[in-house]
Design a protein around this motif. Structure first.
Motif, short mmCIF file in Angstrom:
data_model
loop_
_atom_site.label_atom_id
_atom_site.label_comp_id
_atom_site.label_asym_id
_atom_site.label_seq_id
_atom_site.Cartn_x
_atom_site.Cartn_y
_atom_site.Cartn_z
N GLU A 137 0.81 -1.22 0.00
CA GLU A 137 0.00 0.00 0.00
C GLU A 137 0.85 1.28 0.00
O GLU A 137 0.49 2.25 -0.68
CB GLU A 137 -0.96 -0.01 1.19
CG GLU A 137 -2.00 1.09 1.09
CD GLU A 137 -3.13 0.96 2.12
OE1 GLU A 137 -3.87 1.94 2.25
OE2 GLU A 137 -3.26 -0.10 2.77
N LEU A 138 1.94 1.31 0.73
CA LEU A 138 2.79 2.50 0.69
C LEU A 138 3.44 2.68 -0.68
O LEU A 138 3.56 3.81 -1.17
CB LEU A 138 3.87 2.46 1.77
CG LEU A 138 3.43 2.76 3.20
CD1 LEU A 138 4.62 2.67 4.16
CD2 LEU A 138 2.78 4.13 3.31
N LEU A 139 3.83 1.58 -1.30
CA LEU A 139 4.38 1.67 -2.65
C LEU A 139 3.35 2.24 -3.62
O LEU A 139 3.66 3.11 -4.45
CB LEU A 139 4.85 0.30 -3.14
CG LEU A 139 6.10 -0.26 -2.47
CD1 LEU A 139 6.32 -1.71 -2.87
CD2 LEU A 139 7.32 0.59 -2.80
N ALA A 140 2.12 1.77 -3.50
CA ALA A 140 1.05 2.27 -4.38
C ALA A 140 0.77 3.75 -4.15
O ALA A 140 0.47 4.48 -5.09
CB ALA A 140 -0.22 1.44 -4.17
N ALA A 141 0.90 4.20 -2.91
CA ALA A 141 0.61 5.61 -2.58
C ALA A 141 1.59 6.57 -3.24
O ALA A 141 1.24 7.72 -3.47
CB ALA A 141 0.62 5.80 -1.06
N VAL A 142 2.79 6.11 -3.53
CA VAL A 142 3.80 6.99 -4.12
C VAL A 142 4.06 6.70 -5.60
O VAL A 142 4.79 7.44 -6.25
CB VAL A 142 5.13 6.96 -3.32
CG1 VAL A 142 4.89 7.31 -1.86
CG2 VAL A 142 5.83 5.62 -3.46
N ALA A 143 3.47 5.64 -6.12
CA ALA A 143 3.73 5.20 -7.49
C ALA A 143 3.47 6.33 -8.49
O ALA A 143 2.42 6.98 -8.46
CB ALA A 143 2.87 3.99 -7.83
N GLY A 144 4.44 6.60 -9.35
CA GLY A 144 4.33 7.63 -10.36
C GLY A 144 4.50 9.04 -9.85
O GLY A 144 4.45 9.99 -10.63
N LYS A 145 4.68 9.19 -8.54
CA LYS A 145 4.80 10.53 -7.94
C LYS A 145 6.15 10.74 -7.28
O LYS A 145 6.68 11.85 -7.30
CB LYS A 145 3.70 10.73 -6.91
CG LYS A 145 2.32 10.66 -7.50
CD LYS A 145 1.27 10.69 -6.40
CE LYS A 145 -0.09 10.46 -7.01
NZ LYS A 145 -0.89 9.52 -6.29
N LEU A 146 6.66 9.70 -6.64
CA LEU A 146 7.92 9.78 -5.91
C LEU A 146 8.81 8.62 -6.33
O LEU A 146 8.32 7.58 -6.78
CB LEU A 146 7.68 9.71 -4.40
CG LEU A 146 6.70 10.70 -3.78
CD1 LEU A 146 6.56 10.43 -2.28
CD2 LEU A 146 7.09 12.13 -4.05
N THR A 147 10.11 8.79 -6.12
CA THR A 147 11.07 7.72 -6.36
C THR A 147 11.38 7.02 -5.04
O THR A 147 11.76 7.69 -4.07
CB THR A 147 12.38 8.28 -6.96
OG1 THR A 147 12.05 8.91 -8.20
CG2 THR A 147 13.40 7.19 -7.18
N VAL A 148 11.21 5.72 -5.00
CA VAL A 148 11.45 4.96 -3.77
C VAL A 148 12.96 4.81 -3.56
O VAL A 148 13.67 4.30 -4.42
CB VAL A 148 10.76 3.58 -3.83
CG1 VAL A 148 11.10 2.75 -2.60
CG2 VAL A 148 9.25 3.76 -3.97
N VAL A 149 13.41 5.28 -2.41
CA VAL A 149 14.80 5.14 -2.00
C VAL A 149 14.98 3.82 -1.26
O VAL A 149 15.96 3.11 -1.46
CB VAL A 149 15.23 6.33 -1.10
CG1 VAL A 149 16.63 6.12 -0.54
CG2 VAL A 149 15.12 7.63 -1.87
N GLY A 175 9.68 18.61 -10.58
CA GLY A 175 8.48 17.85 -10.88
C GLY A 175 8.74 16.54 -11.61
O GLY A 175 7.83 15.80 -11.91
N VAL A 176 10.00 16.26 -11.91
CA VAL A 176 10.34 15.02 -12.61
C VAL A 176 10.75 13.98 -11.58
O VAL A 176 11.54 14.25 -10.69
CB VAL A 176 11.52 15.26 -13.60
CG1 VAL A 176 11.93 13.97 -14.26
CG2 VAL A 176 11.13 16.30 -14.62
N VAL A 177 10.19 12.80 -11.69
CA VAL A 177 10.56 11.72 -10.78
C VAL A 177 11.96 11.28 -11.13
O VAL A 177 12.30 11.04 -12.30
CB VAL A 177 9.57 10.54 -10.89
CG1 VAL A 177 10.02 9.38 -10.03
CG2 VAL A 177 8.18 10.98 -10.50
N LEU A 178 12.83 11.22 -10.11
CA LEU A 178 14.23 10.81 -10.34
C LEU A 178 14.34 9.37 -10.73
O LEU A 178 13.60 8.54 -10.32
CB LEU A 178 15.03 11.05 -9.05
CG LEU A 178 15.13 12.49 -8.58
CD1 LEU A 178 15.83 12.54 -7.24
CD2 LEU A 178 15.85 13.35 -9.59
#
Length: 178
Positions: A137-149, A175-178
């Protein structure tokens, strides 16, 4: 004076405390264990909770803004979009707030989140599925918006046996996802 027996910061949040710069939002801050961590690192902190009495000893601290507000009701407080370098959440889940927390991050800002997940009911509270993250669920919350470190999900033994999900994810610069 608040209860200071639980002021040790989460190792997960401490680990990622230097990922980004700028002001910090400590959501559902309790006694302020993470607000204290970031203040000690010289960061400006906004600490918010429905009960801020655990922060009484910090009143007047330079760089600290304390907000006593509802995060869950129909007129609930929401953070300003693009304002924070770090948004910290530990042991709290209110799904309607998740999108606003992601949007509250400034370019280069980090969401550092850790809370209980499905399966935790085997170990005690929280056991209500409304307060337990589903798989990924946390991965889904940031998908396409943030880069997971970094991301972890599963059983932990410290500070007590539990099932958790943890994420550190960063908003791309410009505004670009790294």
């Amino acid at each position: 004076m608040g209860n200071h027996s639980s002021l040790v910061p989460s190792p997960w949040i401490a680990r990622f405390s230097g990922v980004s710069d700028g002001p910090v939002l400590d959501v559902a801050c309790g006694a302020g264990r993470h607000a204290r961590l970031f203040l000690g690192l010289g960061r400006d902190v906004t600490a918010i909770d429905r009960d801020v009495s655990g922060l009484d000893d910090l009143a007047g601290t330079p760089g600290l803004t304390i907000i006593e507000a509802d995060l869950e009701g129909p007129d609930a407080w929401r953070p300003e979009a693009g304002r924070y370098g770090t948004v910290v959440v530990a042991n709290y889940l209110w799904r309607p707030l998740l999108p606003a927390l992601v949007e509250a991050l400034a370019p280069g800002g980090a969401l550092v989140y850790e809370t209980f997940a499905a399966g935790n009911e085997r170990f005690g509270k929280p056991s209500n599925p409304d307060f337990l993250l589903g798989p990924g669920e946390l991965l889904a919350a940031v998908a396409g918006k943030l880069t997971v470190v970094a991301y972890e999900a599963g059983e932990v033994s410290e500070p007590r046996p539990a099932v958790v999900q943890r994420i550190c994810a960063v908003r791309g610069v410009g505004g670009v996802v790294l």
